[in-house]
Scaffold this motif. Structure first.
Motif, PDB file in Angstrom:
ATOM      1  N   LEU A  90      12.545   8.472  10.688  1.00  0.00           N
ATOM      2  CA  LEU A  90      12.107   7.073  10.605  1.00  0.00           C
ATOM      3  C   LEU A  90      11.568   6.581  11.936  1.00  0.00           C
ATOM      4  O   LEU A  90      10.611   5.799  11.974  1.00  0.00           O
ATOM      5  N   SER A  91      12.138   7.046  13.044  1.00  0.00           N
ATOM      6  CA  SER A  91      11.628   6.621  14.357  1.00  0.00           C
ATOM      7  C   SER A  91      10.272   7.248  14.662  1.00  0.00           C
ATOM      8  O   SER A  91       9.429   6.631  15.308  1.00  0.00           O
ATOM      9  N   ARG A  92      10.055   8.456  14.173  1.00  0.00           N
ATOM     10  CA  ARG A  92       8.763   9.110  14.409  1.00  0.00           C
ATOM     11  C   ARG A  92       7.645   8.443  13.624  1.00  0.00           C
ATOM     12  O   ARG A  92       6.516   8.307  14.107  1.00  0.00           O
ATOM     13  N   PHE A  93       7.933   8.067  12.392  1.00  0.00           N
ATOM     14  CA  PHE A  93       6.892   7.568  11.494  1.00  0.00           C
ATOM     15  C   PHE A  93       7.062   6.087  11.172  1.00  0.00           C
ATOM     16  O   PHE A  93       6.625   5.629  10.110  1.00  0.00           O
ATOM     17  N   GLU A  94       7.685   5.337  12.075  1.00  0.00           N
ATOM     18  CA  GLU A  94       7.939   3.927  11.784  1.00  0.00           C
ATOM     19  C   GLU A  94       6.652   3.119  11.630  1.00  0.00           C
ATOM     20  O   GLU A  94       6.640   2.091  10.941  1.00  0.00           O
ATOM     21  N   ASN A  95       5.570   3.555  12.243  1.00  0.00           N
ATOM     22  CA  ASN A  95       4.303   2.836  12.144  1.00  0.00           C
ATOM     23  C   ASN A  95       3.324   3.494  11.173  1.00  0.00           C
ATOM     24  O   ASN A  95       2.172   3.063  11.078  1.00  0.00           O
ATOM     25  N   ASP A  96       3.768   4.516  10.476  1.00  0.00           N
ATOM     26  CA  ASP A  96       2.897   5.233   9.538  1.00  0.00           C
ATOM     27  C   ASP A  96       3.178   4.805   8.106  1.00  0.00           C
ATOM     28  O   ASP A  96       4.093   4.022   7.838  1.00  0.00           O
ATOM     29  N   ARG A  97       2.374   5.350   7.196  1.00  0.00           N
ATOM     30  CA  ARG A  97       2.528   5.044   5.777  1.00  0.00           C
ATOM     31  C   ARG A  97       2.448   6.323   4.959  1.00  0.00           C
ATOM     32  O   ARG A  97       1.759   7.265   5.335  1.00  0.00           O
ATOM     33  N   PHE A  98       3.161   6.319   3.821  1.00  0.00           N
ATOM     34  CA  PHE A  98       3.104   7.439   2.899  1.00  0.00           C
ATOM     35  C   PHE A  98       1.844   7.347   2.047  1.00  0.00           C
ATOM     36  O   PHE A  98       1.496   6.281   1.547  1.00  0.00           O
ATOM     37  N   CYS A 140      -5.649   9.373  -8.493  1.00  0.00           N
ATOM     38  CA  CYS A 140      -5.608   7.909  -8.314  1.00  0.00           C
ATOM     39  C   CYS A 140      -5.784   7.576  -6.837  1.00  0.00           C
ATOM     40  O   CYS A 140      -4.826   7.176  -6.146  1.00  0.00           O
ATOM     41  N   LEU A 141      -6.991   7.753  -6.340  1.00  0.00           N
ATOM     42  CA  LEU A 141      -7.250   7.529  -4.920  1.00  0.00           C
ATOM     43  C   LEU A 141      -7.173   6.062  -4.530  1.00  0.00           C
ATOM     44  O   LEU A 141      -7.116   5.737  -3.343  1.00  0.00           O
ATOM     45  N   CYS A 142      -7.186   5.174  -5.517  1.00  0.00           N
ATOM     46  CA  CYS A 142      -7.144   3.750  -5.224  1.00  0.00           C
ATOM     47  C   CYS A 142      -5.732   3.247  -4.943  1.00  0.00           C
ATOM     48  O   CYS A 142      -5.550   2.080  -4.559  1.00  0.00           O
ATOM     49  N   LEU A 143      -4.730   4.105  -5.111  1.00  0.00           N
ATOM     50  CA  LEU A 143      -3.354   3.664  -4.873  1.00  0.00           C
ATOM     51  C   LEU A 143      -3.158   3.318  -3.399  1.00  0.00           C
ATOM     52  O   LEU A 143      -3.659   4.027  -2.513  1.00  0.00           O
ATOM     53  N   PRO A 144      -2.432   2.252  -3.105  1.00  0.00           N
ATOM     54  CA  PRO A 144      -2.235   1.848  -1.709  1.00  0.00           C
ATOM     55  C   PRO A 144      -1.268   2.777  -0.983  1.00  0.00           C
ATOM     56  O   PRO A 144      -0.457   3.473  -1.609  1.00  0.00           O
ATOM     57  N   TYR A 145      -1.365   2.794   0.340  1.00  0.00           N
ATOM     58  CA  TYR A 145      -0.404   3.519   1.153  1.00  0.00           C
ATOM     59  C   TYR A 145       0.876   2.688   1.245  1.00  0.00           C
ATOM     60  O   TYR A 145       0.840   1.459   1.228  1.00  0.00           O
ATOM     61  N   VAL A 146       2.015   3.363   1.361  1.00  0.00           N
ATOM     62  CA  VAL A 146       3.312   2.695   1.350  1.00  0.00           C
ATOM     63  C   VAL A 146       3.955   2.842   2.721  1.00  0.00           C
ATOM     64  O   VAL A 146       3.958   3.939   3.298  1.00  0.00           O
TER      65      VAL A 146
END
Length: 334
Positions: A122-130, A141-147
């Motif tokens: 979580l500390s490594r990817f705290e600013n990233d999205r799935f 479904c490429l239109c799905l938002p990043y989480v």
């Protein structure tokens, strides 16, 4: 007597082990011996790998790596038992399916552990999205938002794999109970039979469990490239396809009568017989390849900040030339 009127073909039941062994010719005996030897060798390689994991890996990762490495030998063993005792096929298939359902969840935990654990992940990817538009559910479904990557989304991903590890044994137990009452028959795929409904439900649960694995792999494959995560994921995919999809395809082909009856094996029993022999060879090869892929010392990854600091220190401590004399590690040699 033609196969179409043979009692074995009309009954469509697997034979007893003494009948299948008694029907073997010299080629069949040689094939059985080779496949059994492959199974024993795969198990010996796995036992040796367990000792290696206990010596070389941190205690927090040992159980996970042992579970994942055991997938191919366990499937080879259950297939070998089913090959020698055809009437046990349903139970050996259930055992292999339940075991691999747990392995899917363990593979998810392995990717998190390889990143240093949940807190470090979580500390490594705290600013990233799935990226959730991945297979097998939403690859189109490429239109799905990043989480956003949070503790809650990570929990949901782990829950997605855990549900299969929990529900599949329950469904397999239910299948056995219905089988004892005559309500469950793998060859009965009509809407009135229980097999079609249970198998469809298991298929949905499996797809739901594979989705979090794809999401997590897309997130960590660059970071864990040094940990050979790509070949590990490839081996996991091969075991999944060969043990699940291959078996389903052969079973459907056998039920349609495309695989002919060959006494003492009915069509469905012969299809299972062929699948077991293929699985033994395939899992034997995967066991050998897994030994090479997992054959390294597993040290925890360092924090990016620590890595940057180490790189900076290494630059300061490199050899330089000053007035024809070498300065190494920051100390002048006069």
């Amino acid at each position: 007597m033609e196969n179409g009127t043979d009692p074995v073909c009309t009954a469509n039941e697997p034979p007893f082990s003494h009948k299948i062994i008694g029907s073997l010719d010299l080629t069949g005996i040689f094939l059985f011996a080779i496949l059994t030897l492959m199974t024993l060798t795969a198990n010996l390689v796995f036992v040796e790998e367990v000792f290696y994991i206990y010596r070389k890996t941190p205690s927090s990762k040992r159980t996970i790596f042992i579970w994942i490495n055991a997938a191919a030998p366990v499937i080879a063993t259950t297939s070998c038992i089913g090959m020698w005792i055809p009437r046990s096929t349903m139970f050996t298939d259930f055992t292999a399916a339940v075991f691999f359902a747990i392995v899917i969840h363990k593979f998810m935990l392995m990717m998190i552990k390889e990143c240093g654990g949940q807190k470090l992940f979580l500390s490594r990817f705290e600013n990233d999205r799935f990226k959730i538009s991945t297979g097998p559910c939403c690859c189109c479904c490429l239109c799905l938002p990043y989480v956003h990557i949070t503790r809650r989304t990570l929990f949901l991903l782990k829950l997605g794999t855990f549900q299969l590890a929990f529900l599949r044994p329950v469904l397999m137990f239910l299948s056995i109970v219905l089988w004892t009452n005559g309500n469950y028959n793998l060859s009965d795929l009509t809407p009135n039979g229980a097999a079609i409904w249970i198998n469809c439900f298991v298929g949905v649960l499996t797809i739901i469990a594979l989705w979090p694995i794809g999401i997590m792999f897309q997130q960590v494959r660059v970071l864990l490239n040094c940990k050979k995560i790509i070949p590990k994921f490839a081996l996991y995919e091969f075991v999944l396809i060969l043990s699940q999809l291959q078996a389903a395809i052969i079973n459907i082909v056998a039920l349609q009568g495309i695989i002919p009856c060959a006494p003492p094996l009915a069509s469905s029993a012969r299809g299972a017989y062929m699948n077991q022999q293929l699985l033994i060879m395939e899992m034997f090869l995967i066991t050998l390849i897994s030994r090479v892929v997992y054959r390294k010392r597993y040290d925890d990854l360092e924090l990016p900040e620590c890595t940057d600091q180490e790189t900076s220190d290494n630059k300061q401590n490199t050899k330089i030339n000053l007035n024809g004399k070498v300065i190494e590690d920051g100390t002048q040699n006069v």
